[in-house]
Design a protein around this motif. Sequence first.
Motif, PDB file in Angstrom:
ATOM      1  N   ARG A 197       0.928  -1.630   0.069  1.00  0.00           N
ATOM      2  CA  ARG A 197       0.194   0.476   0.093  1.00  0.00           C
ATOM      3  C   ARG A 197       0.477   1.124   0.270  1.00  0.00           C
ATOM      4  O   ARG A 197       0.455   2.593  -0.940  1.00  0.00           O
ATOM      5  CB  ARG A 197      -0.832  -0.039   1.007  1.00  0.00           C
ATOM      6  CG  ARG A 197      -1.514  -1.208   1.243  1.00  0.00           C
ATOM      7  CD  ARG A 197      -2.928  -1.706   2.609  1.00  0.00           C
ATOM      8  NE  ARG A 197      -4.127  -2.112   2.422  1.00  0.00           N
ATOM      9  CZ  ARG A 197      -4.098  -2.213   3.677  1.00  0.00           C
ATOM     10  NH1 ARG A 197      -3.656  -2.444   5.063  1.00  0.00           N
ATOM     11  NH2 ARG A 197      -5.790  -2.982   3.344  1.00  0.00           N
ATOM     12  N   ALA A 198       2.172   1.352   0.949  1.00  0.00           N
ATOM     13  CA  ALA A 198       2.889   2.083   0.939  1.00  0.00           C
ATOM     14  C   ALA A 198       3.349   2.633  -0.739  1.00  0.00           C
ATOM     15  O   ALA A 198       4.211   3.550  -1.172  1.00  0.00           O
ATOM     16  CB  ALA A 198       3.653   2.182   2.058  1.00  0.00           C
ATOM     17  N   ARG A 218       1.123   4.010  -3.012  1.00  0.00           N
ATOM     18  CA  ARG A 218       0.857   5.911  -2.490  1.00  0.00           C
ATOM     19  C   ARG A 218       2.201   6.403  -3.392  1.00  0.00           C
ATOM     20  O   ARG A 218       1.747   7.938  -3.340  1.00  0.00           O
ATOM     21  CB  ARG A 218       0.882   6.196  -1.364  1.00  0.00           C
ATOM     22  CG  ARG A 218      -0.842   5.426  -0.311  1.00  0.00           C
ATOM     23  CD  ARG A 218      -0.095   5.258   1.043  1.00  0.00           C
ATOM     24  NE  ARG A 218       0.178   7.039   2.159  1.00  0.00           N
ATOM     25  CZ  ARG A 218       0.774   6.568   2.479  1.00  0.00           C
ATOM     26  NH1 ARG A 218       0.560   5.411   3.372  1.00  0.00           N
ATOM     27  NH2 ARG A 218       0.765   7.912   3.464  1.00  0.00           N
ATOM     28  N   MET A 219       2.981   5.848  -3.288  1.00  0.00           N
ATOM     29  CA  MET A 219       4.485   6.761  -3.807  1.00  0.00           C
ATOM     30  C   MET A 219       4.521   6.891  -5.330  1.00  0.00           C
ATOM     31  O   MET A 219       5.637   6.687  -5.575  1.00  0.00           O
ATOM     32  CB  MET A 219       5.503   6.133  -3.114  1.00  0.00           C
ATOM     33  CG  MET A 219       5.753   6.818  -1.478  1.00  0.00           C
ATOM     34  SD  MET A 219       5.682   9.404  -1.330  1.00  0.00           S
ATOM     35  CE  MET A 219       7.422   8.640  -2.671  1.00  0.00           C
ATOM     36  N   ASN A 250      -1.248  -3.747  -4.190  1.00  0.00           N
ATOM     37  CA  ASN A 250      -0.996  -2.543  -4.966  1.00  0.00           C
ATOM     38  C   ASN A 250      -0.664  -3.773  -6.170  1.00  0.00           C
ATOM     39  O   ASN A 250      -0.251  -4.476  -6.502  1.00  0.00           O
ATOM     40  CB  ASN A 250       0.589  -2.695  -4.786  1.00  0.00           C
ATOM     41  CG  ASN A 250       1.432  -1.861  -5.620  1.00  0.00           C
ATOM     42  OD1 ASN A 250       1.073  -1.569  -6.708  1.00  0.00           O
ATOM     43  ND2 ASN A 250       2.543  -1.002  -4.900  1.00  0.00           N
ATOM     44  N   TYR A 254      12.781  -0.334   4.170  1.00  0.00           N
ATOM     45  CA  TYR A 254      11.685  -0.104   4.514  1.00  0.00           C
ATOM     46  C   TYR A 254      11.270  -1.039   5.453  1.00  0.00           C
ATOM     47  O   TYR A 254      10.706  -0.402   6.317  1.00  0.00           O
ATOM     48  CB  TYR A 254      11.527  -0.595   3.493  1.00  0.00           C
ATOM     49  CG  TYR A 254      10.755  -2.076   2.498  1.00  0.00           C
ATOM     50  CD1 TYR A 254       9.607  -2.693   3.527  1.00  0.00           C
ATOM     51  CD2 TYR A 254      10.924  -2.876   2.034  1.00  0.00           C
ATOM     52  CE1 TYR A 254       8.988  -3.750   3.533  1.00  0.00           C
ATOM     53  CE2 TYR A 254      11.047  -4.227   2.288  1.00  0.00           C
ATOM     54  CZ  TYR A 254       9.961  -4.382   1.952  1.00  0.00           C
ATOM     55  OH  TYR A 254       9.915  -6.044   2.698  1.00  0.00           O
ATOM     56  N   GLU A 256       2.464   0.262   7.622  1.00  0.00           N
ATOM     57  CA  GLU A 256       2.061   1.244   6.167  1.00  0.00           C
ATOM     58  C   GLU A 256       3.038   2.868   6.539  1.00  0.00           C
ATOM     59  O   GLU A 256       3.696   2.715   5.091  1.00  0.00           O
ATOM     60  CB  GLU A 256       0.916   1.139   5.867  1.00  0.00           C
ATOM     61  CG  GLU A 256       0.703   2.360   4.079  1.00  0.00           C
ATOM     62  CD  GLU A 256      -1.301   1.993   4.259  1.00  0.00           C
ATOM     63  OE1 GLU A 256      -1.343   2.835   3.013  1.00  0.00           O
ATOM     64  OE2 GLU A 256      -1.353   1.662   4.499  1.00  0.00           O
ATOM     65  N   ASP A 257       2.617   3.837   7.249  1.00  0.00           N
ATOM     66  CA  ASP A 257       2.901   5.176   6.706  1.00  0.00           C
ATOM     67  C   ASP A 257       4.756   5.154   7.221  1.00  0.00           C
ATOM     68  O   ASP A 257       5.332   6.346   6.576  1.00  0.00           O
ATOM     69  CB  ASP A 257       2.595   5.660   8.143  1.00  0.00           C
ATOM     70  CG  ASP A 257       0.745   6.209   8.280  1.00  0.00           C
ATOM     71  OD1 ASP A 257       0.431   6.703   6.735  1.00  0.00           O
ATOM     72  OD2 ASP A 257       0.386   6.040   8.848  1.00  0.00           O
ATOM     73  N   HIS A 266       5.748   4.248   3.942  1.00  0.00           N
ATOM     74  CA  HIS A 266       5.974   5.413   2.683  1.00  0.00           C
ATOM     75  C   HIS A 266       7.031   6.494   3.066  1.00  0.00           C
ATOM     76  O   HIS A 266       7.365   7.358   2.820  1.00  0.00           O
ATOM     77  CB  HIS A 266       4.339   6.120   2.964  1.00  0.00           C
ATOM     78  CG  HIS A 266       3.780   7.136   2.689  1.00  0.00           C
ATOM     79  ND1 HIS A 266       4.523   8.443   2.472  1.00  0.00           N
ATOM     80  CD2 HIS A 266       3.670   7.014   1.297  1.00  0.00           C
ATOM     81  CE1 HIS A 266       3.682   9.464   2.079  1.00  0.00           C
ATOM     82  NE2 HIS A 266       3.477   8.568   1.235  1.00  0.00           N
ATOM     83  N   LYS A 267       6.872   7.121   4.648  1.00  0.00           N
ATOM     84  CA  LYS A 267       8.010   7.674   4.895  1.00  0.00           C
ATOM     85  C   LYS A 267       9.207   7.837   4.507  1.00  0.00           C
ATOM     86  O   LYS A 267      10.157   8.236   3.794  1.00  0.00           O
ATOM     87  CB  LYS A 267       8.335   8.175   6.568  1.00  0.00           C
ATOM     88  CG  LYS A 267       9.117   9.031   6.763  1.00  0.00           C
ATOM     89  CD  LYS A 267       8.622  10.547   6.135  1.00  0.00           C
ATOM     90  CE  LYS A 267       9.416  11.173   6.987  1.00  0.00           C
ATOM     91  NZ  LYS A 267       9.237  12.884   6.565  1.00  0.00           N
ATOM     92  N   GLU A 283       9.371   7.968   0.930  1.00  0.00           N
ATOM     93  CA  GLU A 283       9.329   9.197   0.919  1.00  0.00           C
ATOM     94  C   GLU A 283      10.592  10.278   1.037  1.00  0.00           C
ATOM     95  O   GLU A 283      11.065  11.111   0.105  1.00  0.00           O
ATOM     96  CB  GLU A 283       8.320  10.377   1.697  1.00  0.00           C
ATOM     97  CG  GLU A 283       8.251  12.121   1.844  1.00  0.00           C
ATOM     98  CD  GLU A 283       6.480  12.152   2.326  1.00  0.00           C
ATOM     99  OE1 GLU A 283       7.054  11.715   3.359  1.00  0.00           O
ATOM    100  OE2 GLU A 283       5.979  12.625   1.742  1.00  0.00           O
TER     101      GLU A 283
END
Length: 395
Positions: free
Chosen positions: A99-100, A103-104, A125, A339, A348-349, A352-353, A356
Amino acid sequence: MGKKVPFSNLAEAEKLAKKRLPKAVWLAFKAGNEQGWTLDENIRAYSDLGFSPTVFDRPSRGKIDTKTKILGVDIDFPVIVSPVGAQAIHPDAEVAAARAAKRMGTAIGLSSYASSSIKDVTAANDNSFFQLYWVGTRDRIEARVEEARRSGAKALIVTLDWSFTPRRDWGVPPAPPMKMDLKTMMELAPHALSRPQWFSRYLKRGRIPELKVPNLFITPGDVPSFGTAWEEFVNTPTPTWEDVKWLRELWGGPFMIKGISTIKDAKLAVDMGADAISVSNHGGNNIDGTPSPIRFLPSIVDAVGSDIDVMVDGGIRRGSDVVKAMALGAKAVFIGRAYLYGLAVSGEDGVHKVLEIMRDGIEETMFGIGRDSIHDLSMDDLIILNRDFLVTPAR
């Protein structure tokens, strides 16, 4: 989603992951093989490469092109979540990472030894690749390939570099437990209870941490334990070039071979029709004493880069590392432990970070060296600080 996470760089994420995970879990995924020389070398090698920043030829901010295409999939920046098996880091495991990544705007590779099924990950995904180990008979392998196809995997990755050398010389578990019987659970219970926040994540989902590997079913619908799948793995004859060629033809779609370290193997991958290779030493878990893949990368790119897409993994911890790999000829990179640190801290966040941070680091480095597209990077953008940096594989 989009919750604030308690780290702003990978070093902080690593420290927090170590603090929050049970010691046995932390050591199992953090450690490399034997004395850990290659594990450390994977990171150290990037320090032998530098940049020469410019002040007059910088691109416009926000106009840096980081998009690329690998294995038939368009991604927004050249960082892909690597397949990593036997996770006991977060109950959402690979689904959270998938999912992360979505989002990216990037893809995920899912391990045969993953905690999540290929069906669940592709649902999270649609740009998912299935990574296959050569485990069991051709009939069983074919059944797993067809499950990946039915589930919507965009590409198949076959990993060939595991050498059955799981020894670790510094008090680290050699592998996840082969079975979660009562004795094993009693031994691990103090570790779990020492990290109540980690343990409670599982309890909130009505289960306890366990090592099940749904993608290595022996019969469809069966979910074996890690130990059962491992036993089948070590008793399966090593695949030949003809076996892998059969697998490539069976799949028929985008196909990668992961674990390449020699020019000879890279050329054999081209000969069998692979679309991509990843130069890799299994994150320091193959043969200890092997130099970092980034040192091998230029010679392998020179040998086959015009015929096949070349990726690299191992030791990548920041966006500038990605730029260095791209300048040496990589089409994209995989990240593994990086990761997992984020996943361990914030699910997940957290992943994502991490992604990012990687993307921002790529863009900041590109701005500093005066490049507006990753496709324009070359060795001219690097300063080799150690004259022995480049290693030509022995064969």
